[in-house]
Enzyme design. Structure first.
Site, PDB file in Angstrom:
ATOM      1  N   GLU A 124      48.788   9.558  12.119  1.00  0.00           N
ATOM      2  CA  GLU A 124      49.535   8.665  11.226  1.00  0.00           C
ATOM      3  C   GLU A 124      49.492   7.210  11.658  1.00  0.00           C
ATOM      4  OE1 GLU A 124      50.647  10.333  13.817  1.00  0.00           O
ATOM      5  OE2 GLU A 124      52.718  10.915  13.400  1.00  0.00           O
TER       6      GLU A 124
ATOM      7  N   ASP B 230      52.719  13.550  14.506  1.00  0.00           N
ATOM      8  CA  ASP B 230      53.729  13.837  15.526  1.00  0.00           C
ATOM      9  C   ASP B 230      54.383  15.201  15.307  1.00  0.00           C
ATOM     10  OD1 ASP B 230      53.286  11.376  16.691  1.00  0.00           O
ATOM     11  OD2 ASP B 230      54.901  10.386  15.588  1.00  0.00           O
TER      12      ASP B 230
END
Length: 949
Positions: A11, A96
């Site tokens: 990301e 994550d």
């Protein structure tokens, strides 16, 4: 099946570059730059579906089905990812490992729809060993975490969109005129800040006196404090409550008694040692950092806001210096424990570590937080000296803090001995008892590496200073001198700082530590609080907002209820609670809880005037209006008459608006409305005023001397005549004072100069256009037609010559003229190949490579921006693309090759292509709704384009 490279999607652009270097040519690493989908705006929902989804983009009557669309700013990113997926042999979703990361991975899967195997890749640190291990050990998507994130998103949308409009109607607007907002955690945090200020406002200080002296034995002096008189304890701050009343029977000395007693003690000259008590003790080291404790310590020791601390920590993580920074765990891996112990031994000796490694119990019940604590990355920790040349200032300071805390957490206890000496002396016919304390560390242990900071505490004045005491025994006589009477006052509870607010939120179980930084940022941005030093000072706006929430949404801002919501979200994350059932209970109610819908539908009448009023005295009320707070003063002689309005100084905190201060403001002479003189050109009076938006000068018609009362000089208003309505009189000329001017100092000549603006500097001989100098919202500037140039100071408005003005216009507006004014310069950007600079613009400092500009976020200083961070900011801005324009001009021509359905998708079945994940029953209508949304948006764009042609 494709035989191309394996595609890894993260990301963050910074993570992308770091991981690409570790995986090599067999992998392609790309970034989604955060979330690619979110709940739709109403305009993106097809007309036929708006009845179900229109208000919230959520169908609350059918399983709280969310309507997702790809963000306009992410269409380019999604297109690039789809192209990469087509040629990939395998897709690794490496976002994550928390709720947000898991949700991003799921949205990527639903949007990209890869036809090759898909795996979930997770890691807690970005090192070569960790990344390679993560590639070898993948897993399925954790749909329980996705459910928890989606539930939180829906919950916050329902809460905010139902409650915030009530604030707009009954309170008004926030800082800078922006709309107010209510939020599940934000409202509780604001309430905490306001409640603390209320405590300070209700606080009554109590005065008490004490006596200190110097005792000496064998020429070694030490400080002693009077604690008892004839066996009765002397009052300290702890003996008073917040109303200034005593909580127990003690002796309260006033100034006269304290001074008289101090003279008697001085005269006595000596005292007997009656008791010597020594107690050994130990201090255990602190657990390694969690997200919450890192934010607290970064605030106390480094002066970083929660937002800045998390930003710096994220940079350290993505560049491979520390482990993942969003965690509630205090656990360390075996390799981390080994690294910390070895480093402690090498620096402080064999005795620095205990025989067995330390284990810290985590407070979190949530499975998603089963990460490590925040620590330096790798199997061997790099010392702060080793990384100093690679990090920016704040990065280096934060790394040093994390390194010290981690190493100290595995070190031995500190051992100390506290000695308390009690003395007695006869003074003024009474037995005066003194005490002195001193602590000596016999073994410093973990304190060699680290000692935790502390928040401001009350009654520190009553604490004994740590000191070295001489060797004395009971029965010894010591000299007594320098007796001094000292006055003290009790203090109100300290205001919250960001660090102590984070601690309070965590202790109450409100919100997740990973969201605290953004929540505090919203509280500050909305104008609910401001910072005075490190303290968070609530505004009167916050008082009105909290009062409304407490009186009409009491359940929603109840601390226990808010904490229970977090526990429920944790239960959903662990798979112990069903998302739809829980949302139905929250929104429609169940048992004792009426539900959000029931609360909003039964609000009844809300008196906005009463809501925004705080009584200060019998005749003065603090009110919050459209332009901010003011004092409404009633004339006791004419309570029904028109009240007087008194402005409240911006710098005055709510607890400082005492009855005495209120009276002072009421009685103060009105600033402004001072006649400076007469304009010689037209005979009008020039008056200086102090308005709500700042001081200004105004031109007024002269007073009719016949209309003034001969005795008092007061101007009498002539009776109004009935008749035809007259045309509106022209508005008087006004001009704001410069920042360097004040109401008290301005003179007539300066006022006339201000009223004459804009000043004509001259005419450009090349174009014949007139050049003027004037002051504007962003400072002084020159204007020639539609072209402008900034001036360096306000004084130049009156001084700049035509020659100087022409020189300024001869230079490029944003080119060479500003080249030398770059605040910071870096190497060339790896994408554009152009040098990166930080410049100062009208809207603040920004990073630019000449092609792409990106504003530096509020709260981040120029010094904190490193080359890597600048590259990342530019990459993120390019990925977002240009901001969409509003109105007809924003209409785009339809692209023949573009497939509208690919840009928007709604929720679909949560599954992976490679491995079967736990089944989730989701309405099949979502995919169909997504296609309709995309088609609707494409049709709207085509229609607008056709209208413009």
């Amino acid at each position: 099946m494709s035989t191309g490279k394996k595609l890894v999607i993260v990301e963050s652009p910074t993570k992308m570059r770091s991981i690409q270097g570790y995986l090599g040519d067999g992998y392609e690493v790309l970034s989604s730059v955060g979330h690619i989908r979110d709940l739709a705006d109403k305009r993106d929902i097809p007309e036929k579906d708006r009845a179900a989804y229109g208000k919230y983009s959520i169908d609350i009557d059918n399983g709280f089905d969310p309507y997702y669309v790809v963000s306009d700013r992410k269409t380019k990113t999604v297109s690039e990812l789809k192209r990469a997926v087509k040629s990939a042999s395998e897709v690794l979703l490496a976002t994550d490992e928390d709720r947000e990361g898991e949700a991003i991975a799921w949205h990527l899967l639903e949007t990209l729809k890869p036809k090759v195997p898909v795996k979930r890749m997770v890691f807690h640190e970005i090192t070569q060993d960790a990344i390679r291990a993560a590639v070898e050990k993948t897993r399925d998507l954790d749909l329980a975490l996705v459910d928890a994130q989606e539930t939180r998103r829906i919950l916050d949308r329902l809460y905010g969109w139902d409650v915030s409009p009530v604030l707009w109607r009954k309170v008004g607007s926030g800082a800078g005129g922006q709309a107010l907002s209510a939020g599940r955690v934000q409202s509780a945090a604001t309430r905490l800040i306001v409640e603390r200020e209320r405590e300070r406002m209700a606080f009554v200080a109590a005065d008490y006196w004490g006596i200190s002296a110097t005792a000496a034995r064998d020429e070694q002096g030490f400080s002693v404090r009077l604690v008892r008189l004839d066996g009765a304890p002397l009052a300290t701050g702890r003996d008073f409550d917040d109303r200034g009343q005593l909580k127990r029977a003690v002796i309260v000395l006033d100034e006269n008694a304290a001074r008289r007693l101090s003279f008697a003690i001085e005269a006595a000259g000596e005292a007997n040692v009656t008791k010597v008590e020594a107690k050994p003790g130990k201090r255990r080291p602190y657990a390694p950092f969690t997200t919450s404790t890192l934010q607290q310590e970064a605030g106390r020791k480094l002066g970083l806001s929660a937002k800045n601390a998390m930003s710096v920590a994220q940079s350290l993580y993505e560049r491979g210096y520390i482990t993942y920074m969003r965690t509630d765990s205090t656990n360390l891996s075996a390799q981390a424990v080994k690294a910390a112990r070895e480093q402690a031994v090498s620096l402080y000796g064999e005795r620095a570590v205990p025989l067995k490694p330390r284990v810290y119990a985590s407070k979190s019940k949530n499975a998603q937080e089963a990460h490590e604590a925040i620590r330096p990355s790798g199997e061997v920790f790099r010392t702060p000296k080793q990384v100093a040349g690679e990090l920016g200032r704040d990065e280096q300071r934060l790394y040093d803090l994390i390194w010290k805390r981690t190493v100290a957490s595995q070190m031995s206890d500190a051992e100390f001995e506290t000695t308390t000496v009690t003395l007695e002396a006869q003074a003024d016919g009474k037995t005066a008892e003194f005490t002195a304390s001193g602590t000596v560390y016999t073994f410093k242990g973990f304190l060699e590496a680290y000692e935790e900071g502390r928040d401001e505490r009350r009654r520190d004045a009553d604490e004994d200073d740590n000191q070295s005491l001489p060797q004395v025994s009971a029965g010894d006589r010591v000299a007594l001198s320098d007796a001094e009477a000292k006055g003290h006052s009790t203090t109100p509870p300290p205001r919250f700082t960001e660090a102590s607010l984070v601690k309070a939120l965590e202790e109450k179980g409100i919100g997740r530590p990973s969201t605290f930084a953004s929540i505090i940022g919203v509280v500050l941005d909305r104008g609910y609080a401001s910072k005075r030093g490190q303290a968070l000072v609530p505004s009167w706006l916050a008082f009105s907002v909290v009062r409304l929430l407490e009186e009409h949404f009491a359940t929603l801002v109840d601390y226990d209820f808010t904490a229970e919501l977090e526990d429920d979200l944790d239960a959903i994350a662990r798979g112990e609670q069903k998302r739809v059932e829980w949302l139905r209970s929250f929104y429609f109610g169940s048992g004792e809880h009426p539900g959000l819908r029931g609360i909003v539908d039964n609000l009844g009448e809300i008196d906005a005037r009463a809501l925004n009023a705080t009584p200060l005295t019998d005749t003065a009320t603090l009110r919050f209006g459209k332009y901010g707070p003011y004092i409404d003063v009633i004339d006791p002689a004419d309570p029904e008459g028109k009240s007087r309005i008194v402005n409240v100084p911006e710098e005055l905190a709510p607890d400082e608006l005492t009855p005495e201060k209120v009276q002072e403001l009421i009685e103060a002479p009105v600033a402004g409305d001072r006649v400076l003189g007469e304009n010689p050109e037209n005979g009008k009076l020039i008056v200086v005023k102090d308005g709500r938006f700042g001081p200004y000068v105004q031109e007024q018609d002269p007073l009719d001397p016949d209309a003034a009362d001969a005795a008092t000089g007061e101007v009498e208003e002539a009776p109004k005549k009935r008749g035809a309505k007259k045309a509106a009189a022209p508005k008087p000329r006004t001009a704001s004072l410069f920042k360097s001017m004040s109401v008290d100092d301005i003179d007539l000549d300066t006022a006339l100069q201000l009223l004459s603006l804009p000043r004509i500097v001259g005419t450009d001989p090349a174009t014949g256009e007139e050049i003027t100098a004037q002051n504007g919202r962003f400072g002084p500037y020159l204007k020639k037609g539609t072209d402008s140039r900034s001036l360096e100071s306000e004084s130049q408005i009156f001084d700049v010559t035509l020659q100087k003005a022409l020189e300024l216009y001869a230079q490029p507006k944003y080119g060479a003229r500003r080249a030398s004014s770059a605040l910071k310069e870096f190497e060339a950007d790896p994408v554009s190949g152009k040098p990166i600079r930080i410049r100062d613009g009208r809207f603040g400092a920004y990073v630019t490579d000449g092609d792409t500009n990106v504003t530096i976020p509020r709260g981040t200083t120029v010094e904190e921006i490193t080359f890597e961070r600048a590259v990342e900011m530019l990459a993120e801005k390019r990925a977002k693309g240009p901001a969409p324009k509003r109105g007809r001009a924003a209409a785009k021509k339809p692209a023949a090759a573009k497939k509208p359905a690919a840009a928007k998708t709604t929720t679909a079945k949560k599954s992976t292509a490679a491995k079967k994940a736990p089944t989730k029953a989701v309405s099949a209508a979502r995919s169909e709704a997504a296609k309709k949304a995309a088609a609707t948006r494409a049709a709207n764009r085509a229609k607008k384009a056709a209208e413009e042609q």
